[in-house]
Design an enzyme around this catalytic site. Structure first.
Site, PDB file in Angstrom:
ATOM      1  N   ASP A  33      43.008  25.398  30.723  1.00 32.79           N
ATOM      2  CA  ASP A  33      44.418  25.225  30.388  1.00 32.79           C
ATOM      3  C   ASP A  33      45.131  26.537  30.707  1.00 32.79           C
ATOM      4  O   ASP A  33      44.707  27.600  30.246  1.00 32.79           O
ATOM      5  CB  ASP A  33      44.560  24.877  28.905  1.00 32.79           C
ATOM      6  CG  ASP A  33      45.944  24.400  28.525  1.00 32.79           C
ATOM      7  OD1 ASP A  33      46.932  25.029  28.960  1.00 32.79           O
ATOM      8  OD2 ASP A  33      46.045  23.415  27.792  1.00 32.79           O
ATOM      9  N   HIS A 102      44.528  13.210  29.074  1.00 32.80           N
ATOM     10  CA  HIS A 102      43.712  14.418  29.112  1.00 32.80           C
ATOM     11  C   HIS A 102      43.166  14.719  27.723  1.00 32.80           C
ATOM     12  O   HIS A 102      43.748  14.347  26.717  1.00 32.80           O
ATOM     13  CB  HIS A 102      44.467  15.612  29.684  1.00 32.80           C
ATOM     14  CG  HIS A 102      45.745  15.966  28.990  1.00 32.80           C
ATOM     15  ND1 HIS A 102      46.897  15.225  29.098  1.00 32.80           N
ATOM     16  CD2 HIS A 102      46.052  17.009  28.182  1.00 32.80           C
ATOM     17  CE1 HIS A 102      47.864  15.785  28.393  1.00 32.80           C
ATOM     18  NE2 HIS A 102      47.370  16.880  27.811  1.00 32.80           N
TER      19      HIS A 102
END
Length: 143
Positions: A33, A102
């Site tokens: 991320d 996700h």
């Protein structure tokens, strides 16, 4: 909800945007991320286009969970957190900021608060360092 092919994760899957890849299978991609809530925060996405989990095929759902588990095990071994949070949001009201299914794998340490979601981009070298440690655990086959 109609799937938007221009969302950032769809663009990553097509190679139009870069990512720091942690692992990949025929059906999934795991990457760091860019705006992590904690050190070692990894995202797992299906290669199938679906905005929310309700639209995802059974096969893609199974593959996402398998990859999420592999990543969580590798994160735990590589970074030795006190715990590992796994999250999945559906819709803006639930906190979803990218309209592509996700899963978040977020290491947690006692007394260390989470950073705010989607606020600050981490340095590339820092993300790559965590990715290398997690990939090493995946490669060791000890998952």
């Amino acid at each position: 909800m109609k799937y938007d092919e221009t969302n950032p994760f769809a663009r990553i899957l097509r190679g139009e945007l870069p990512c720091i890849k942690v692992a990949e299978s025929d059906a999934t991609l795991a990457f760091m991320d860019l705006m992590p809530q904690a050190d070692g925060h990894v995202l797992v996405v299906p290669k199938e286009g679906a905005s929310e989990i309700f639209e995802l095929s059974d096969a893609a759902t199974v593959e996402c969970i398998r990859m999420t588990q592999r990543i969580a095990i590798a994160v735990r071994k590589a970074l030795k957190p006190d715990g590992v949070f796994i999250g999945q949001f559906n819709g803006a009201a639930a906190g979803q900021t990218v309209a592509h299914v996700h899963f978040h794998v977020i290491p947690r340490w006692e007394g260390v608060p989470l950073r705010l979601h989607a606020r600050e981009v981490a340095p590339q070298a820092t993300l790559e360092g965590f990715a290398q440690r997690i990939r090493a655990q995946l490669a060791s086959g000890s998952n």
